[in-house]
Design an enzyme around this catalytic site. Structure first.
Site, PDB file in Angstrom:
ATOM      1  N   SER A   1      -6.286  -2.415  25.465  1.00  0.00           N
ATOM      2  CA  SER A   1      -5.330  -3.348  24.868  1.00  0.00           C
ATOM      3  C   SER A   1      -5.901  -4.553  24.153  1.00  0.00           C
ATOM      4  O   SER A   1      -5.159  -5.284  23.502  1.00  0.00           O
ATOM      5  CB  SER A   1      -4.368  -3.853  25.925  1.00  0.00           C
ATOM      6  OG  SER A   1      -3.376  -2.898  26.116  1.00  0.00           O
TER       7      SER A   1
ATOM      8  N   LYS B   1      -2.126 -14.352  25.496  1.00  0.00           N
ATOM      9  CA  LYS B   1      -1.160 -13.271  25.710  1.00  0.00           C
ATOM     10  C   LYS B   1      -0.156 -13.726  26.771  1.00  0.00           C
ATOM     11  O   LYS B   1      -0.528 -14.420  27.731  1.00  0.00           O
ATOM     12  CB  LYS B   1      -1.926 -12.029  26.174  1.00  0.00           C
ATOM     13  CG  LYS B   1      -1.094 -10.760  26.321  1.00  0.00           C
ATOM     14  CD  LYS B   1      -2.026  -9.596  26.673  1.00  0.00           C
ATOM     15  CE  LYS B   1      -1.302  -8.286  26.829  1.00  0.00           C
ATOM     16  NZ  LYS B   1      -2.244  -7.165  27.112  1.00  0.00           N
TER      17      LYS B   1
ATOM     18  N   SER C   1      -1.775  -3.196  24.040  1.00  0.00           N
ATOM     19  CA  SER C   1      -0.604  -3.995  24.266  1.00  0.00           C
ATOM     20  C   SER C   1      -0.720  -5.431  23.749  1.00  0.00           C
ATOM     21  O   SER C   1       0.304  -6.113  23.598  1.00  0.00           O
ATOM     22  CB  SER C   1      -0.294  -4.035  25.763  1.00  0.00           C
ATOM     23  OG  SER C   1      -1.355  -4.635  26.475  1.00  0.00           O
TER      24      SER C   1
END
Ligand code: GLN
Length: 473
Positions: A175, A76, A151
Site C-alpha cells: 500500500s 494517511k 490503499s
C-alpha cells in the site's frame, strides 16, 4: 511559487530568506483547494498546521530548528494525531478523535515537520485502488478516470499533485509501493519492525509497516532516519541502531542483483512495464552491476498465503470495533448482541466485511489447520527461500504491479482480480524485507511506470543509496 521536490531545496530557500514557512504553507493550502476534486484529503489541519508553522519559523529564526524544519507532510488517515479525528476512511470510526499521537507523529513533530492533514485511503487500508474508502475514490492526478492505487492512494496523490512535500502511508501488502508506482512517486516499505506502529490503526499486525511517499530519495532517507528505531510502546520494533540514512547516499558499491524470472515472464505483466523493466536491467548491467535471473517457483503461492494470513489477523484486530468502544453505534438495537451486529453491519463497508468473514472462517476450529496453519508454513518456506537468495545477492529486482493505474471501477466487480494485482508487492510483506518502488518513466499513454527493489533485512541503508544512484544515472 516553484514546485519543490526535496526538503534540501526548501531549507536552502528558507536559509537564504527567499521563503517563509507561512508562505510555504499557504502555497500547499492553495494547492489542496485547487485539487479538491482529486479527493486526496479527508481533512486539512489548517489550525494546528498554522500554529506549528509559526512555532517552527521562530526556531528557524533563532537557529534551533530540527531536521525536518520546512517539511510539510500529510499522514494517511489511519495514523493517530492527538486531538485530531482519525477514521481509517471508515464509517465505523465516525466521530472518533485520537486521544494520543502515534509515535511516528511524535517523531515528525519533534523534528519540526508540519502535518498538513489526513489523507484518504482504502477502508482500514484494505484495498489496492482507494475505491473502498467511505469517503469516496481518490483520483489519479495524471488522469481523473484512473485510480491512484491503494490503499495509501490519498498519500500518493497528495505528493503527485504537490499538495504537500511528502506523505506517510502504511504498507501491509504493497500500500505504499503500489500507489507510489501508479502516481510516479517513490514509495518505501521499511523492514518489518523498523518503525513503530504505536498509534497506527492495525490491519494485519505481522505485516503492517509505516512508510514514506516522496519525490526524492533524500527525503525518504531523512524521514526513515527520523521515524525508525526502538519504541517502548511497540515491542515489535527492532532495537537495531538507526543509521544516518540521509548522510549515506553517496557512492554505493556495485551490486549483485537477482531478477525473479517468473515475475518477468508472468502473463499478467503489462508489456510496456516489462519492456521498461528490461531496459532498466540493461542500464544496470552497463553501470557494472551483476545481474542474474533466478527462478522463484513459489510465486503462485504469494497471494493466497498473504490473503489468508492478513484476513485472519484483520478479523482479530477489527473485533474491537463493536459499537461500544469506538465510533459508530446503532441506535435501535434491543440487546447487546444485536447492538454488536447492527453497528458492525452498518459501520463496515463490503470489502472489510468480506475480509472479517474470510478471516473468521480460516481461524475457525474446523479449518484452522487446513488454511491458517498451512499458510503460516508456506510463509516460512517463502521466507527461507528469500533468505537463501540474500546469501548470494544484495538485491532482488521485480516489477511493482502487473499494470499501470487502471480505470476507476474496472477491478471492483471481482475481488480476486484486485487481490491478484498484489502479486509482486506481497513478497516483501510476507518476508518482512525492506522494498522500494522507483519511477522509471512513463508509458505511451503518459502513465507512470515503476520498478521494485528488495534488500536484505534491515538493509535500508544500501537500498536507499542504490536507489539514489539508480535514479540519477
Ligand atoms: N492491496 C493489499 C490489500 O488489500 C495491500 C493493502 C495494504 O498494504 N494495506 O491487502
Amino acid at each position: 511559487m516553484k514546485k519543490y521536490s526535496s526538503l534540501q531545496e526548501i531549507q536552502k530557500s528558507l536559509a537564504k530568506g527567499q521563503l517563509t514557512l507561512a508562505d510555504l504553507l499557504s502555497y500547499y493550502f492553495e494547492q489542496i483547494s485547487a485539487n479538491e476534486h482529486l479527493n486526496a484529503f479527508n481533512e486539512v489541519f489548517f489550525h494546528s498546521a498554522n500554529l506549528q508553522a509559526k512555532a517552527v519559523q521562530e526556531k528557524l529564526n533563532n537557529g534551533t530548528a530540527g531536521k525536518l524544519a520546512g517539511m510539510v507532510i500529510g499522514i494517511k488517515d489511519n495514523i493517530c494525531y492527538k486531538d485530531h479525528a482519525v477514521t481509517a476512511s471508515s464509517k465505523m470510526l465516525d466521530g472518533f478523535v485520537a486521544p494520543y499521537s502515534a509515535t511516528v507523529v511524535e517523531r515528525l513533530l519533534a523534528e519540526d515537520a508540519i502535518i498538513i492533514g489526513r489523507l484518504n485511503c482504502d477502508e482500514f487500508a484494505m484495498g489496492g485502488s482507494n475505491e473502498t474508502s467511505h469517503f469516496g475514490v481518490v483520483k489519479n492526478a495524471k488522469d481523473h478516470s484512473l485510480v491512484p492505487g491503494g490503499s495509501s492512494g490519498g498519500s500518493a496523490v497528495a505528493v503527485q499533485a504537490d499538495m504537500c512535500l511528502a506523505a506517510l502511508g502504511t504498507d501491509t501488502g504493497g500500500s505504499v509501493r503500489q500507489p507510489a508506482a501508479f502516481c510516479g512517486q517513490i514509495g518505501l516499505k521499511p523492514s518489518y519492525g523498523r518503525i513503530s506502529r504505536y498509534g497506527v490503526i492495525a490491519y494485519a499486525s505481522s505485516f503492517d509497516q509505516v512508510g514514506p511517499i516522496t519525490s526524492s530519495i533524500s527525503d525518504a532517507a531523512l524521514l526513515l532516519e527520523v521515524l525508525a528505531g526502538a519504541d517502548q510502546y511497540d515491542s515489535t520494533v527492532s532495537p537495531n541502531q538507526v543509521p544516518a540514512y540521509s548522510e549515506k547516499l553517496a557512492n554505493p558499491p556495485i551490486k549483485k542483483i537477482a531478477v525473479l524470472q517468473e515475475t518477468i515472464d508472468s502473463d499478467a505483466l503489462d508489456p510496456e512495464i516489462k519492456a521498461a523493466v528490461l531496459s532498466s536491467i540493461e542500464r544496470l548491467k552497463k553501470d557494472g552491476h551483476q545481474i542474474e535471473y533466478v527462478s522463484f517457483d513459489l510465486l503462485d503461492y504469494l497471494v493466497p498465503t498473504y490473503y489468508i494470513l492478513t484476513a485472519a489477523e484483520a478479523s482479530s484486530n477489527l473485533s474491537r470495533y463493536d459499537g461500544v468502544h469506538y465510533g459508530h453505534r446503532n441506535t435501535d438495537a434491543k440487546s447487546l448482541t444485536e447492538l454488536y451486529k447492527k453497528s458492525r453491519a452498518e459501520g463496515f463497508g463490503e470489502e472489510v466485511q468480506r475480509r472479517i468473514l474470510l478471516g473468521t472462517f480460516v481461524l475457525s476450529a474446523g479449518y484452522y489447520d487446513a488454511y491458517y496453519q498451512k499458510a503460516q508454513r508456506v510463509r516460512r518456506l517463502i521466507k527461507e527461500k528469500v533468505e537463501a537468495l540474500f546469501t548470494s545477492f544484495d538485491l532482488i529486482l521485480l516489477p511493482v504491479a502487473p499494470t499501470t493505474a487502471f480505470k476507476i471501477g474496472d477491478n471492483l466487480q471481482d475481488p480476486l482480480v484486485m487481490y491478484m494485482a498484489d502479486i509482486f508487492t506481497v513478497l516483501a510483506s510476507l518476508t518482512g524485507n525492506p522494498a522500494i518502488a522507483l519511477p522509471i518513466g512513463n508509458n505511451k499513454a503518459g502513465l507512470p511506470l515503476s520498478i521494485q527493489f528488495v534488500a536484505g533485512q534491515f538493509n535500508e541503508e544500501e537500498l536507499l543509496a542504490f536507489s539514489q544512484q539508480f535514479l540519477k544515472n
